[in-house]
Motif scaffolding. Structure first.
Motif, PDB file in Angstrom:
ATOM      1  N   LYS A 131      32.681  85.964  30.595  1.00 42.93           N
ATOM      2  CA  LYS A 131      33.696  84.908  30.612  1.00 42.93           C
ATOM      3  C   LYS A 131      33.174  83.693  29.848  1.00 42.93           C
ATOM      4  CE  LYS A 131      36.652  82.262  33.828  1.00 42.93           C
ATOM      5  NZ  LYS A 131      36.317  80.866  33.520  1.00 42.93           N
TER       6      LYS A 131
ATOM      7  N   HIS B  77      42.357  83.584  31.121  1.00 46.39           N
ATOM      8  CA  HIS B  77      42.320  83.274  32.551  1.00 46.39           C
ATOM      9  C   HIS B  77      43.173  82.048  32.835  1.00 46.39           C
ATOM     10  CE1 HIS B  77      40.205  81.358  36.159  1.00 46.39           C
ATOM     11  NE2 HIS B  77      40.909  82.362  36.628  1.00 46.39           N
TER      12      HIS B  77
ATOM     13  N   THR C 129      36.941  90.444  36.080  1.00 48.51           N
ATOM     14  CA  THR C 129      37.725  89.217  36.106  1.00 48.51           C
ATOM     15  C   THR C 129      37.611  88.607  37.496  1.00 48.51           C
ATOM     16  OG1 THR C 129      39.834  90.110  36.947  1.00 48.51           O
ATOM     17  CG2 THR C 129      39.411  90.347  34.579  1.00 48.51           C
TER      18      THR C 129
ATOM     19  N   PHE D 226      38.315  86.043  29.743  1.00 49.80           N
ATOM     20  CA  PHE D 226      37.435  87.167  30.043  1.00 49.80           C
ATOM     21  C   PHE D 226      37.411  88.115  28.848  1.00 49.80           C
ATOM     22  CE2 PHE D 226      39.396  85.894  34.096  1.00 49.80           C
ATOM     23  CZ  PHE D 226      38.266  85.587  34.840  1.00 49.80           C
TER      24      PHE D 226
END
Length: 533
Positions: A380, A309, A411, A347
């Motif tokens: 996550k 991310h 996500t 993620f």
């Protein structure tokens, strides 16, 4: 007939007695002052039988109470404190009480402004940084929050309805340690879903509900309503963001009498006549028994690859949306925090198990999140990196934490937004629990956490249950039974063994660990192909 002189005297006496009686109140009841000054202290503890809530009612939460007080800059910074329970809970009871806690805070509240998100039909607050400026520590104030405290024999949960309904603290009573991070101060950051000059997310610690947009959402720091529902099976605090006809949510936080897990049941509703997209994430900020995150923390995410991310410039990792191998990346074991130099958030594209977790090898405390991955596939992880220069942006004591996220969305990116039609809703159930002294984590379900580790000449076995259990541990090495043992295991007393191996063992073997209940049924199990050093 008119009263005589004697009659007048009798009548006068009767009137005087009546007057005195009216002034002194009802016979047998001590008169009370009409207004009694109240000192913010915890109310007396009550068992679930003593809490009477015939119909759950939503209790509005004011922003803070009482008024913030200036804090002398010459005094040391105090940590937020919560009064201990006046009496320990019985083994088969959940106590519920209310208390007032104080936390040091920067004076951001007067500079919060109201705005409206037309897409989600949701109001939100933003920080006017031009007016707020950059106050120094001399501006710190003591802020007070109402707290709802649930407690059983293993856990003490503190919930702050006024701070977005977060679970602020989870004390694991067998060790006396808090699994969550607790910041010394409330300090507005520039992180969140808004522009940096408008964001004000607080790394307060605990577990927050990020909704209805990505990152930390809008509602993590505003007052929520709550209701308390006692029961012999589970005492529940239901937290509600709004009762208005807009995209809304609630979270039930439940605690059963003799379980070391707490339950969360998020529920998202669309009472409107329109289709609405949204994001929802649960975010837990953790240190696992330490004031600051230990470099000797291990992350247990059952997957073979992750999607970046964001990553710091010296992290040694590629940028946003790139897939990398997990846990080994270019020879580094990224499941160990001491290998993180800079920040990293990632993620899991496709969870392969219904759990994730972490283990602090210094404190000996771990955490497991058990969830239905088909319903909430979002997984996550975020942490700052050992040498992060950003701690001063959210705290004044240089402390660190890590974040375990779980969500409806895969996500934060728009293509993974979820959607609710008119009148639709979505809800699910998760279990979170701490455990201790089993050396790590290989598998977790609602009943137990397991660890199985090949060491030089032996196998390390660890089993931590979420309630008192008696049964049989069976360890198989290939087709052969290596050990069978009758045990009693509880959150207070996990099972650990160092089982020696024969010198002529093969270099690799299939190992299985089973825990059977008193009825012979499998409580939990784990299978693994192990390299034997």
């Amino acid at each position: 007939m008119q009263p005589t002189g004697y009659g007048y005297r009798v009548l006068l006496i009767i009137c005087l007695v009546a007057l005195l009686s009216a002034c002194s109140g009802t016979p047998g009841i001590t008169p009370q002052p009409t207004e009694t000054p109240q000192t913010p202290t915890a109310t007396a503890a009550a068992t679930i039988e003593a809490v009477t809530v015939p119909t759950p009612t939503l209790i509005p939460s004011p922003l803070s109470s009482p008024t913030p007080e200036p804090y002398p800059t010459s005094a040391p910074l105090p940590s937020p404190t919560i009064e201990p329970s006046p009496t320990p809970p019985p083994p088969d009871r959940v106590l519920v009480r209310e208390a007032t806690i104080s936390v040091l805070s920067y004076p951001y509240e007067p500079y919060l402004r109201e705005a409206f998100d037309d897409q989600h039909g949701t109001p939100y607050r933003w920080l006017d940084r031009t007016a707020y400026g950059e106050p120094s520590a001399e501006a710190l104030m003591l802020r007070y929050f109402n707290a709802v405290i649930l407690e059983n024999r293993y856990l003490q949960l503190t919930i702050l309805p006024e701070m977005g309904g977060r679970i602020y603290e989870c004390i694991f009573k067998p060790t006396g340690q808090n699994i969550f991070y607790r910041n010394q101060v409330l300090k507005p950051t520039r992180w969140g879903p808004l522009a940096p000059e408008e964001n004000w997310w607080l790394a307060a610690g605990g577990m927050e509900w990020a909704f209805p947009v990505n990152e930390h959402g809008y509602e993590w720091g505003v007052p929520w309503s709550y209701s308390i529902e006692p029961s012999t099976a589970e005492t529940t605090v239901t937290l509600t963001d709004t009762t208005e006809d807009r995209l809304r949510m609630s979270v039930e936080v439940g605690l059963a009498p003799s379980k070391a897990y707490f339950v969360i049941r998020p529920r998202i509703e669309n009472p409107t006549t329109s289709h609405i997209t949204y994001q929802y994430w649960t975010n837990a900020m953790l240190t696992l028994g330490s004031p600051s995150m230990s470099p000797n923390t291990e992350f247990i995410y059952p997957t073979q690859e992750v999607i970046v991310h964001s990553a710091g410039p010296v992290s040694g990792l590629p940028g946003e949306r790139i897939r990398v191998s997990w846990p080994l990346y270019e020879g580094r074991d990224m499941s160990r925090y001491d290998n993180w130099v800079d920040w990293l958030g990632f993620f899991t594209p496709q969870p392969t198990e219904d759990f994730v977790g972490a283990y602090n090898h210094d404190s000996g405390v771990g955490v497991a999140r058990v969830f239905p991955r088909q319903e909430v596939p979002g997984v996550k992880l975020f942490a700052w990196g050992r040498e992060s220069p950003y701690t001063s942006n959210y705290t004044d004591d240089n402390s660190q934490y890590f974040e375990i996220w779980g969500g409806v969305n895969r996500t934060f990116w728009p293509e993974d937004d979820s959607r609710l039609g008119p009148g639709e809703s979505k809800g699910w159930t998760e279990y979170w629990y701490p455990f201790q002294r089993i050396g790590g984590l290989d598998f977790a379900n609602r009943e137990a956490a397991l660890n199985l580790e090949a060491q030089q000449g032996s196998l390390h076995v660890g089993l931590a249950t979420t309630s008192h259990e008696e049964g049989t541990v069976v360890l198989m090495l290939g087709p052969d039974e290596l050990r069978r043992e009758e045990v009693a295991v509880s959150p207070d007393s996990p099972y650990t063994r160092q089982i020696p191996l024969a010198r002529d063992m093969p270099a690799a073997a299939h190992v299985s660990l089973r825990f059977l209940g008193e009825d012979g049924q499998v409580v939990t199990y784990y299978d693994e192909d192990v390299l034997l050093p």
